[in-house]
Scaffold this active site. Structure first.
Site, short mmCIF file in Angstrom:
data_model
loop_
_atom_site.label_atom_id
_atom_site.label_comp_id
_atom_site.label_asym_id
_atom_site.label_seq_id
_atom_site.Cartn_x
_atom_site.Cartn_y
_atom_site.Cartn_z
N LYS A 18 -44.54 32.04 47.72
CA LYS A 18 -45.13 31.24 46.64
C LYS A 18 -45.79 30.00 47.22
O LYS A 18 -45.45 29.51 48.31
CB LYS A 18 -44.09 30.83 45.61
CG LYS A 18 -42.91 29.98 46.11
CD LYS A 18 -43.19 28.49 46.23
CE LYS A 18 -42.02 27.72 46.82
NZ LYS A 18 -42.37 26.39 47.32
N ASP A 148 -35.49 28.46 43.83
CA ASP A 148 -36.75 29.24 43.84
C ASP A 148 -36.53 30.75 43.71
O ASP A 148 -37.50 31.51 43.65
CB ASP A 148 -37.52 28.98 45.15
CG ASP A 148 -38.04 27.55 45.25
OD1 ASP A 148 -38.05 26.84 44.24
OD2 ASP A 148 -38.45 27.17 46.36
#
Ligand code: C5P
Length: 314
Positions: A18, A148
């Site tokens: 990401k 995350d």
């Protein structure tokens, strides 16, 4: 009847890295985490995790030598191992699994590679043990491993609040093209947050509760790369650059090569550059590599899908 024991059951899951197109860091909470608005965007740099039966949790790591493979823990400190233990406990089985991790996401690079491997391990164990655990529950288990991890399960583009684990999918039109510059050696996420706190304290900066930037959300929804390039925002960037001053030269090299936007990815040290097109991303990679400000550079697009089973044997 005899069985061919050389045919081993295994499940392989592909999981994306990401970049945070907005990372707004609020005040530290009593639990030590920071209140965030974290606009996650999954990109097409993928790790793969293969799960197969074993006597206990085993971790094997292989992959691209440019991503600092040696620094990946091979023991229970690996986030994928932690995910396997948490998942096995949740469904009440022995954590007897071998996890082979093929890394392409830079290690401790600010692209959530460790969290991605944890997400992939959850999905792989769910399939290997035919447990049928719902995505909602995987998201909750993931959040116990790292802030995350839930996003790596979901993929796409999403606004993360809380410590980043509470996700709302965001509207995105089309594809965005990126170049990423890798650095030698990682940065500790905790150290970068702590540096951000110290810099704010020294400057007397008071921060309130962060909010998503309306122009950024509109740029994503419109597929407008130029507008997104102007809106990229990372509150951790100054702290990452203070800890690794060479990053300012990397950002400058990308801007000089015509990037629409340049930023440190998450807590760094990977730097992210937004391009106008796939061909422009390739040009940025060439320029960054030639400028010798980084160890290597790669191109990718986003949004990319979250952790997905790509093969299952037999
Ligand atoms: O959740 P995760 O283990 O990925 O976080 C790593 C470190 O990053 C935490 O220990 C904390 O120091 C910092 N962090 C934070 N606020 C957040 C997320 C992470 O301070 N919202």
């Amino acid at each position: 009847m005899s069985y061919d024991l050389s045919i081993e059951t295994s499940v392989t899951v592909r999981v994306p890295a990401k970049v945070n197109v907005q990372l707004s860091v609020g005040p530290a909470r009593p639990d030590g985490y920071h209140e965030l608005v974290n606009v996650f965007h999954a990109v097409s740099l993928f790790d793969e995790v293969t799960a197969a039966p074993a006597d206990r949790v085993e971790i094997h790591v292989e992959g691209d030598p440019s991503v600092a493979l040696d620094s990946v823990p091979r023991d229970d400190g690996n986030l994928a191992a932690m995910a396997a233990y948490a998942f096995a406990e949740h469904i009440g089985v022995e954590p007897a699994v071998r996890l082979r991790i093929r890394k392409a996401i830079p290690v401790a690079g600010g692209m959530a590679g460790g969290s991605a491997d944890a997400a992939a391990a959850l999905v792989a164990c769910n399939a290997l043990w035919e447990a049928g655990v719902a995505t909602e529950t995987l998201l909750e288990l993931g959040a116990t491993i790292g802030s995350d991890v839930p996003f790596a399960l979901l993929g796409g583009t999403a606004v993360g609040t809380g410590r980043g684990e509470l996700l709302t999918p965001a509207l995105v039109r089309g594809r965005f093209h990126w170049a990423f510059a890798y650095a030698d050696g990682g940065l500790s996420t905790a150290a970068v947050y702590a540096k951000c706190d110290r810099m704010r304290k020294a400057a007397g900066t008071e921060v309130g509760r962060p909010a998503p930037r309306p122009e950024l959300m509109s740029a994503l929804a419109a597929g407008d790369a130029r507008a997104l390039g102007r809106e990229l925002h990372n509150d951790l960037e100054a702290a990452a650059v203070a800890l690794r001053p060479s990053l300012s030269g990397v950002l400058e090299a990308g801007r000089a090569a015509g990037a629409l936007g340049a930023m440190v990815s998450g807590s760094g040290p990977t730097c992210a550059f937004l391009a106008e097109s796939e061909a422009h991303a390739a040009e940025l990679v060439t320029a960054l590599t030639a400028s010798e400000v980084c160890t290597s550079a790669v191109q990718a697009y986003g949004p990319a899908p979250g952790a997905t089973v790509i093969s299952s044997d037999p």
